[in-house]
Write an enzyme that holds these catalytic residues in place. Structure first.
Site, PDB file in Angstrom:
ATOM      1  N   PHE A  29       0.841  -1.196   0.000  1.00 53.33           N
ATOM      2  CA  PHE A  29       0.000   0.000   0.000  1.00 53.33           C
ATOM      3  C   PHE A  29       0.875   1.244   0.000  1.00 53.33           C
ATOM      4  CE2 PHE A  29      -2.323   3.289   2.551  1.00 53.33           C
ATOM      5  CZ  PHE A  29      -3.286   3.583   1.599  1.00 53.33           C
ATOM      6  N   TYR A  51       0.834   5.478   0.049  1.00 56.80           N
ATOM      7  CA  TYR A  51       0.007   6.646   0.380  1.00 56.80           C
ATOM      8  C   TYR A  51       0.750   7.956   0.133  1.00 56.80           C
ATOM      9  CZ  TYR A  51       2.796   6.219   4.636  1.00 56.80           C
ATOM     10  OH  TYR A  51       3.844   6.104   5.510  1.00 56.80           O
ATOM     11  N   GLY A  52       2.020   7.851  -0.316  1.00 55.99           N
ATOM     12  CA  GLY A  52       2.810   9.038  -0.641  1.00 55.99           C
ATOM     13  C   GLY A  52       3.253   8.971  -2.080  1.00 55.99           C
ATOM     14  N   GLU A  89      12.829   3.253   1.412  1.00 55.65           N
ATOM     15  CA  GLU A  89      12.198   3.835   2.591  1.00 55.65           C
ATOM     16  C   GLU A  89      13.093   3.739   3.823  1.00 55.65           C
ATOM     17  OE1 GLU A  89       9.517   5.361   1.925  1.00 55.65           O
ATOM     18  OE2 GLU A  89       9.125   4.483  -0.037  1.00 55.65           O
TER      19      GLU A  89
END
Length: 322
Positions: free
Chosen positions: A75, A77-78, A156
């Site tokens: 997922f 979201y950025g 990340e």
């Protein structure tokens, strides 16, 4: 530019007079760089292509790969919403419950630098029945799972950790999907939090850039993605930041960049005069022109504005009475 300098520049000019020449050079050769439609002012190219093709191509594979029970879903979201730089066999728009998206994470490796961090998003715990964060889930084939997760772990690495939760497809009553997502916890070294409110975060975004490009592009691409993929969805924090950064760009940026560039040009001219006086030689108009052209070329590159804006705003703050 060489002809211009040959006519205007000579050794006897004072800094004030050289500053006047710099203003003329700016207007003749640099002013177009800071107009709204100048080079490198487009904020959407990274997101536009993927968003326009979202419903046309659910996979980025050249060869069809059948789904299996060993696949995983990621997922985003950025930036993963518009910049999925890994192979996936399916993608779906949707949301997760119980979180709020906030620009509370420093970026020192993508949208900023260690000495000038940018701001990117992470998720904060919210109301499980009220708060939701919209984004995109990508299905990763079992055979590609390890490579993709290793890639994302590195991408990340600046404070983000994996967690697992349920993803709900947008405008669909299908069963939730178990997804992996990356969240920057408050314990990581780059967590910025809400120490600075939206105006300060917006200023940081306005003046930051890194290896992945200007911080503002990250903000605007995310806003565009939400608008295109989730029409009507409300994200007040994102909307407020976009409004604030756009205000900086429209109201502050032209004057700040003009001031910064004229200072840069003046410094080049002054250095050329000092060298000529020191060596007791005629002015080298060719070398001066080459230095100015190098400055002009630098202003064609992504992220050239932000360091200049940062310096000017810092000076402005120091000179403003408290």
């Amino acid at each position: 530019m060489l002809c211009f300098l040959s006519l205007r520049l000579h050794r006897s000019l004072t800094r004030t007079q050289l500053s006047g020449v710099a203003g003329d050079i700016f207007r003749a050769f640099f002013a177009d760089l800071i107009t709204p439609d100048g080079p490198n002012t487009s904020t959407y190219p990274a997101a536009t292509a993927q968003l326009h093709s979202f419903d046309l191509a659910s996979s980025n594979q050249n060869v069809a790969i059948a789904p299996s029970d060993d696949d995983v879903w990621i997922f985003g979201y950025g930036s993963l919403v518009w910049k999925a730089d890994f192979p996936y066999i399916d993608r779906r728009r949707g949301f997760v419950w119980g979180f709020k998206r906030r620009f509370y994470q420093h970026s020192i490796d993508h949208r900023g630098m260690p000495d000038k961090p940018g701001r990117v998003v992470t998720l904060l715990p919210g109301d499980p029945a009220e708060d939701r964060v919209y984004g995109v889930a990508y299905r990763i084939a079992a055979a590609q799972k390890d490579a993709v997760l290793n890639h994302l772990d590195y991408r990340e690495k600046n404070g983000y950790e994996r967690c697992s939760l349920e993803f709900h497809e947008y405008l669909s009553a299908t069963e939730p999907i178990q997804v992996i997502m990356y969240v920057a916890t408050q314990a990581n070294d780059s967590y910025a939090g809400d120490v600075w409110q939206v105006p300060c975060i917006a200023r940081q975004i306005f003046t930051s850039a890194g290896p992945s490009g200007p911080n503002r592009d990250y903000l605007f691409n995310l806003a565009l993605a939400m608008e295109k993929l989730f029409p009507g969805a409300v994200d007040e924090h994102l909307t407020e930041l976009v409004t604030c950064v756009r205000r900086h760009i429209e109201q502050d940026e032209p004057e700040l960049l003009q001031r910064a560039l004229q200072e840069e040009i003046t410094n080049i001219l002054c250095e050329s005069v000092r060298e000529a006086v020191r060596e007791d030689e005629p002015l080298d108009h060719g070398e001066t022109s080459r230095r100015l052209e190098a400055l002009h070329r630098n202003c064609q590159k992504s992220g050239w504005r932000e360091p200049l804006l940062d310096v000017q705003l810092r000076r402005q703050s120091l000179s403003t009475p408290s």
